[in-house]
Design an enzyme around this catalytic site. Sequence first.
Site, PDB file in Angstrom:
ATOM      1  N   LYS A   8      17.953 -25.115 -12.496  1.00  0.00           N
ATOM      2  CA  LYS A   8      19.313 -25.707 -11.970  1.00  0.00           C
ATOM      3  C   LYS A   8      20.545 -24.876 -12.318  1.00  0.00           C
ATOM      4  O   LYS A   8      20.512 -24.113 -13.232  1.00  0.00           O
ATOM      5  CB  LYS A   8      19.267 -27.147 -12.714  1.00  0.00           C
ATOM      6  CG  LYS A   8      19.148 -27.077 -14.210  1.00  0.00           C
ATOM      7  CD  LYS A   8      20.677 -27.168 -14.538  1.00  0.00           C
ATOM      8  CE  LYS A   8      20.954 -27.392 -16.160  1.00  0.00           C
ATOM      9  NZ  LYS A   8      22.044 -26.956 -16.591  1.00  0.00           N
ATOM     10  N   ASP A 133      18.469 -33.114 -19.849  1.00  0.00           N
ATOM     11  CA  ASP A 133      18.518 -32.844 -18.468  1.00  0.00           C
ATOM     12  C   ASP A 133      17.148 -32.718 -18.001  1.00  0.00           C
ATOM     13  O   ASP A 133      16.775 -32.197 -16.735  1.00  0.00           O
ATOM     14  CB  ASP A 133      19.356 -31.621 -18.100  1.00  0.00           C
ATOM     15  CG  ASP A 133      18.643 -30.295 -18.948  1.00  0.00           C
ATOM     16  OD1 ASP A 133      17.650 -30.531 -19.737  1.00  0.00           O
ATOM     17  OD2 ASP A 133      19.378 -29.183 -18.907  1.00  0.00           O
TER      18      ASP A 133
END
EC number: 2.7.1.148
Length: 269
Positions: A8, A133
């Site tokens: 990401k 995350d």
Amino acid sequence: MIVFPNCKINLGLHITRRRDDGFHDLETVFYPLPVTDALEVISAPVLTFNSSGIAVPGDAADNLCIRAFRLLQQDYPQLQPVAIHLHKHIPIGAGLGGGSSDAAFMLKALSSKFQLHLSEASLMDYAAQLGSDCPFFIPNRPCYATGRGEILTPLSLDLSTCSFLLVHPGIHVNTGWAFRQITPQTPAYALQEKIMEPVDTWKDVISNDFEQPVFREYPVLAAIKAAMYENGAIYAAMSGSGSAVVGIFPKNKIADIRWDASYLVYKVS
């Protein structure tokens, strides 16, 4: 079973509050990119982990993939041992979430392999126990993130008309050190709204709070960002607390920039 955990990038990142538990509240936008590791999970007599590609530091017994297995096994003791092989391609300590992605994809792979039929919400709850995350990589779609990064609001953000350049110069930025350099404050703009505006409006608006102290400590990162802009990037920024720098270019128009031979460079068209 083989799955391909992807990375990401962070588009904007603000530290808004230091919490009583020692963590920080933040806001950011997570956007997935198809730079991937390869994760193989097969049945075996005993639980094992090994890796290839980029060296994975630390004790194998503490790897996030092993921790993901043991976390699920607490609630599903019928899980049989597996042999885990991770081919590491996403740089470690780069702000790209590679380790978190490996853990999340491990959870999804185990749910599928052992037919646990875990819901997305349940998988996200498990993922949150492994890292701030990690939950993002369960839905794995653009999200506005708050809290520690685990409170996710899906966004209809489509950057398919862009190409991406990721450059990692091999610098490891200590995340704890980076957080200590930040004085939390209320952001000057609404990231969730600004991110939906055209990419060519982001340069002077959307920012990463970590850039100022990290660039001061590691000027080469500022130089990488500047080189991207000098060579046609629409937007460029450090991802997370670093040290990967991401450049966004018009589709299929990534400049042929001559980087130091030691840098890891990834292009996503």
